[in-house]
Design an enzyme around this catalytic site. Structure first.
Site, PDB file in Angstrom:
ATOM      1  CE  LYS A  51     -33.895   3.478   4.236  1.00 50.56           C
ATOM      2  NZ  LYS A  51     -34.960   3.726   3.280  1.00 50.56           N
ATOM      3  CG  ASN A  52     -36.064   7.321   3.299  1.00 49.21           C
ATOM      4  OD1 ASN A  52     -35.223   6.425   3.214  1.00 49.21           O
ATOM      5  ND2 ASN A  52     -37.357   7.100   3.102  1.00 49.21           N
ATOM      6  NE  ARG A  86     -34.822   3.854  -6.282  1.00 51.20           N
ATOM      7  CZ  ARG A  86     -34.796   3.624  -7.569  1.00 51.20           C
ATOM      8  NH1 ARG A  86     -34.159   2.586  -8.035  1.00 51.20           N
ATOM      9  NH2 ARG A  86     -35.420   4.415  -8.398  1.00 51.20           N
ATOM     10  CB  CYS A 121     -36.943  -2.137  -1.168  1.00 53.22           C
ATOM     11  SG  CYS A 121     -36.412  -2.213   0.538  1.00 53.22           S
ATOM     12  NE  ARG A 149     -37.785   2.291  -5.401  1.00 50.31           N
ATOM     13  CZ  ARG A 149     -37.219   2.282  -4.189  1.00 50.31           C
ATOM     14  NH1 ARG A 149     -36.783   1.157  -3.669  1.00 50.31           N
ATOM     15  NH2 ARG A 149     -37.103   3.392  -3.497  1.00 50.31           N
ATOM     16  N   PRO A 150     -37.847   3.665 -11.864  1.00 44.68           N
ATOM     17  CG  PRO A 150     -39.236   4.853 -13.325  1.00 44.68           C
ATOM     18  CD  PRO A 150     -39.266   3.858 -12.198  1.00 44.68           C
ATOM     19  CB  ILE A 151     -33.095   6.958 -11.798  1.00 45.50           C
ATOM     20  CG1 ILE A 151     -32.175   6.204 -12.769  1.00 45.50           C
ATOM     21  CG2 ILE A 151     -33.174   6.214 -10.480  1.00 45.50           C
ATOM     22  CD1 ILE A 151     -30.701   6.242 -12.341  1.00 45.50           C
ATOM     23  CG  ASP A 152     -37.840   8.613 -15.955  1.00 48.81           C
ATOM     24  OD1 ASP A 152     -37.968   8.037 -14.847  1.00 48.81           O
ATOM     25  OD2 ASP A 152     -38.774   9.217 -16.504  1.00 48.81           O
ATOM     26  CG  ASP A 197     -41.626   4.863   2.824  1.00 52.67           C
ATOM     27  OD1 ASP A 197     -41.702   4.238   1.756  1.00 52.67           O
ATOM     28  OD2 ASP A 197     -40.874   5.835   2.995  1.00 52.67           O
ATOM     29  CB  ILE A 240     -45.858   5.971  -4.313  1.00 52.43           C
ATOM     30  CG1 ILE A 240     -46.685   6.998  -3.536  1.00 52.43           C
ATOM     31  CG2 ILE A 240     -44.446   6.472  -4.618  1.00 52.43           C
ATOM     32  CD1 ILE A 240     -46.741   8.393  -4.069  1.00 52.43           C
ATOM     33  NE  ARG A 291     -31.520  -1.429   2.392  1.00 55.46           N
ATOM     34  CZ  ARG A 291     -32.474  -1.078   1.563  1.00 55.46           C
ATOM     35  NH1 ARG A 291     -33.190  -1.980   0.953  1.00 55.46           N
ATOM     36  NH2 ARG A 291     -32.716   0.181   1.307  1.00 55.46           N
TER      37      ARG A 291
HETATM   38  N1  EPU Z   1     -40.221   7.971 -10.397  1.00 58.54           N
HETATM   39  C1  EPU Z   1     -40.097   7.960 -11.766  1.00 58.54           C
HETATM   40  N2  EPU Z   1     -38.923   8.401 -12.310  1.00 58.54           N
HETATM   41  C2  EPU Z   1     -37.908   8.871 -11.539  1.00 58.54           C
HETATM   42  C3  EPU Z   1     -38.042   8.871 -10.142  1.00 58.54           C
HETATM   43  C4  EPU Z   1     -39.223   8.418  -9.593  1.00 58.54           C
HETATM   44  O1  EPU Z   1     -41.006   7.535 -12.480  1.00 58.54           O
HETATM   45  O2  EPU Z   1     -36.883   9.267 -12.104  1.00 58.54           O
HETATM   46  C5  EPU Z   1     -41.476   7.491  -9.798  1.00 58.54           C
HETATM   47  C6  EPU Z   1     -41.245   6.264  -8.901  1.00 58.54           C
HETATM   48  O3  EPU Z   1     -41.236   5.076  -9.643  1.00 58.54           O
HETATM   49  C7  EPU Z   1     -42.406   6.370  -7.951  1.00 58.54           C
HETATM   50  C8  EPU Z   1     -42.582   7.881  -7.785  1.00 58.54           C
HETATM   51  O4  EPU Z   1     -41.934   8.482  -8.898  1.00 58.54           O
HETATM   52  O5  EPU Z   1     -43.561   5.843  -8.530  1.00 58.54           O
HETATM   53  C9  EPU Z   1     -41.995   8.466  -6.526  1.00 58.54           C
HETATM   54  O6  EPU Z   1     -40.658   8.016  -6.361  1.00 58.54           O
HETATM   55  P1  EPU Z   1     -39.564   8.860  -5.582  1.00 58.54           P
HETATM   56  O7  EPU Z   1     -38.496   9.238  -6.525  1.00 58.54           O
HETATM   57  O8  EPU Z   1     -40.238   9.948  -4.813  1.00 58.54           O
HETATM   58  O9  EPU Z   1     -38.995   7.770  -4.582  1.00 58.54           O
HETATM   59  P2  EPU Z   1     -37.503   7.561  -4.170  1.00 58.54           P
HETATM   60  O10 EPU Z   1     -36.835   8.873  -4.020  1.00 58.54           O
HETATM   61  O11 EPU Z   1     -36.852   6.536  -5.002  1.00 58.54           O
HETATM   62  C10 EPU Z   1     -37.970   7.788  -1.609  1.00 58.54           C
HETATM   63  C11 EPU Z   1     -37.696   6.936  -0.407  1.00 58.54           C
HETATM   64  C12 EPU Z   1     -38.646   5.764  -0.394  1.00 58.54           C
HETATM   65  C13 EPU Z   1     -40.082   6.297  -0.400  1.00 58.54           C
HETATM   66  C14 EPU Z   1     -40.290   7.203  -1.608  1.00 58.54           C
HETATM   67  C15 EPU Z   1     -41.659   7.843  -1.649  1.00 58.54           C
HETATM   68  C16 EPU Z   1     -35.338   7.203  -0.100  1.00 58.54           C
HETATM   69  C17 EPU Z   1     -33.985   6.618  -0.188  1.00 58.54           C
HETATM   70  N3  EPU Z   1     -36.337   6.440  -0.483  1.00 58.54           N
HETATM   71  O12 EPU Z   1     -37.717   6.940  -2.723  1.00 58.54           O
HETATM   72  O13 EPU Z   1     -38.401   5.083   0.826  1.00 58.54           O
HETATM   73  O14 EPU Z   1     -40.974   5.202  -0.465  1.00 58.54           O
HETATM   74  O15 EPU Z   1     -39.308   8.262  -1.585  1.00 58.54           O
HETATM   75  O16 EPU Z   1     -41.859   8.637  -0.532  1.00 58.54           O
HETATM   76  O17 EPU Z   1     -35.493   8.332   0.345  1.00 58.54           O
HETATM   77  C18 EPU Z   1     -38.390   3.258   2.262  1.00 58.54           C
HETATM   78  O18 EPU Z   1     -37.895   4.024   3.108  1.00 58.54           O
HETATM   79  O19 EPU Z   1     -38.796   2.085   2.530  1.00 58.54           O
HETATM   80  C19 EPU Z   1     -38.487   3.714   0.894  1.00 58.54           C
HETATM   81  C20 EPU Z   1     -38.685   2.905  -0.126  1.00 58.54           C
END
Ligand code: EPU
Length: 420
Positions: free
Chosen positions: A23-24, A94, A118, A123-126, A306, A328, A398
């Protein structure tokens, strides 16, 4: 009317289950495909509602999406045009944020709503946005929309403060056409990142180092269509492996890459689970006495966040106290409240949970507050005495391809019911 899942607990699982495509990886591969100037065929696409949401967004962009068999998707950008993404599908998942990197990379401009997904705490995207800025883009956020623009994208050296999966992939996509070389340091190393880099390289990109913490991207002018098969879903595999440890007589989980699951398999072996690992499958023999363990979630190759929610359901059956430390997502513990309702003895503290086992679980009416909470409740339902009724199952749909169908084929008693 709404649909719920009812599980009659106590039935032993046996047989083989085949794991679907990741999925991811899929949710990144689909947006990545729009960077090609020709049809991209992706094979092994899981049948999950996140894919439907992404297909809606592709069609919004006038991209042709053809599903020519159950798990093949052809994405053709011939008629594509860039336009603001404001369809409600953006907020359903997301991963819609991958359109930021892909559209910025292709057109130098993207306007879209804030992505959803979720709730697991903030879950910032900064880091994604800082990455785009480092490549020369400007980022503006107003009235619920991000507008990200660049006259010209130029390669840069980008250090990620946190090794974020999403930021690593998004920056890779934005940088494929940038002038010169982009280097991502402290890049995330998850297998899904390698899969996306593999697709982009098949299209003609020049990406090296995916799977290590330094990725370099040398900008190219043109990307073309290609064929790509998605890697197996290590989280779905992990979920079924945990289910097998919880409720199987003997069960084989097929179409896996065992190296992607090492942290889980070694934890289960520490718990006393009996398993035989082969090239692309693992066989679990149930009925072992389970020992408590401590788990700390970490970026790959550490223990996947996860899988901590599904594992919690199994740990309720282990002898002794198990502590989970979540590094995380600090608030990824909503499943614990639901498991408590079923009889689990769990204390939840800041970024951690303490599971006192073993506990007898009883069927209850519970809510899947997020995707992996849903998986955790299904595992608890298999173990519980009586009927477990899970609400808000759209979260499960999902991300799990035919979870109930696969479980019924293994001997579980699960059904979907429409209720008032
Ligand atoms: N983070 C920041 N700023 C950012 C991006 C991330 O502070 O700009 C922080 C997050 O808040 C978190 C950490 O960095 O504490 C790691 O987040 P990451 O960006 O790696 O997570 P993600 O890409 O949003 C993906 C998976 C998640 C999985 C995480 C960690 C997808 C669509 N989602 O999320 O999957 O938990 O990596 O491995 O690929 C799930 O499948 O249930 C799921 C939530």
């Amino acid at each position: 009317m709404k649909e719920v899942i009812q599980i009659e607990g106590g039935h032993k699982l046996s047989g083989n289950v085949r794991i679907s495509g990741s999925k991811n990886a899929t949710v990144a591969l689909i947006p990545a495909s729009i960077l090609a100037n020709g049809p991209v065929t992706i094979c092994g696409v899981p049948n999950i509602s996140d894919v439907e949401s992404l297909a809606i967004l592709l069609r919004e962009l006038n991209v042709q999406v053809i599903q020519n068999s159950t798990d093949h998707l052809v994405i053709d950008t011939t008629e594509m045009r860039n336009k603001p993404l404001d369809h409600p599908a953006v907020t359903r998942l997301r991963a819609s944020y991958y359109f930021m990197g892909a559209l910025l990379g292709k057109y130098g401009e993207v306007k879209m709503k804030m992505p959803g997904g979720c709730y697991l705490g903030p879950r910032p995207i900064d880091l994604h946005l800082k990455g785009f800025e480092a490549l020369g883009a400007t980022v503006d956020y107003s009235q619920g929309y991000y507008t990200i623009k660049a006259k010209k994208l130029v390669g840069a050296k980008i250090f990620l403060d946190i090794s974020s999966v999403g930021a690593t992939i998004n920056i890779m996509m934005a940088a494929v056409h940038a002038e010169g070389r982009t280097t991502i340091e402290n890049a995330a190393k998850e297998p899904e990142i390698i899969d996306v880099a593999t697709l982009l390289n098949k299209m003609g990109a020049q990406i090296r180092g995916a799977g290590t913490n330094v990725i370099t991207i040398d900008g190219v002018d043109h990307l073309s269509g290609c064929f790509h098969e998605i890697i197996p879903d290590r989280i779905e595999a992990g979920t079924f492996i945990i289910m097998a440890a919880a409720a199987a007589e003997k069960m084989t989980i097929e179409n896996i890459i065992p190296q992607h699951l090492e942290s889980l398999l070694s934890k289960l072996s520490e718990m006393g689970v009996s398993m035989e690992v082969n090239v692309d499958r693992v066989t679990i023999t149930g009925g072992c006495k389970l020992k408590a363990v401590d788990v700390k979630t970490l970026p790959y190759p550490g223990f996947a966040t996860d899988l901590q929610q599904p594992l919690t359901a199994l740990l309720t059956q282990a002898e002794g106290d198990s502590r989970i430390i979540e590094t995380i997502y600090s608030e990824r513990f909503k499943h614990c409240v639901e498991l408590q309702r079923m009889g689990a003895d769990i204390e939840v503290g800041p970024s951690n949970s303490l599971i006192h086992g073993p506990s007898k679980l009883f069927g209850e009416r519970v809510t899947a507050t997020d995707l992996r909470c849903g998986a955790s409740l299904v595992i608890a339902g298999l173990l519980a005495e009586g009927i477990t009724e899970i609400h808000e199952i759209y979260h499960i749909d999902r991300g799990y391809d035919d979870l109930d169908g696969k479980l019924n084929a293994l001997g579980a008693k699960i059904r979907r019911v429409e209720i008032e």
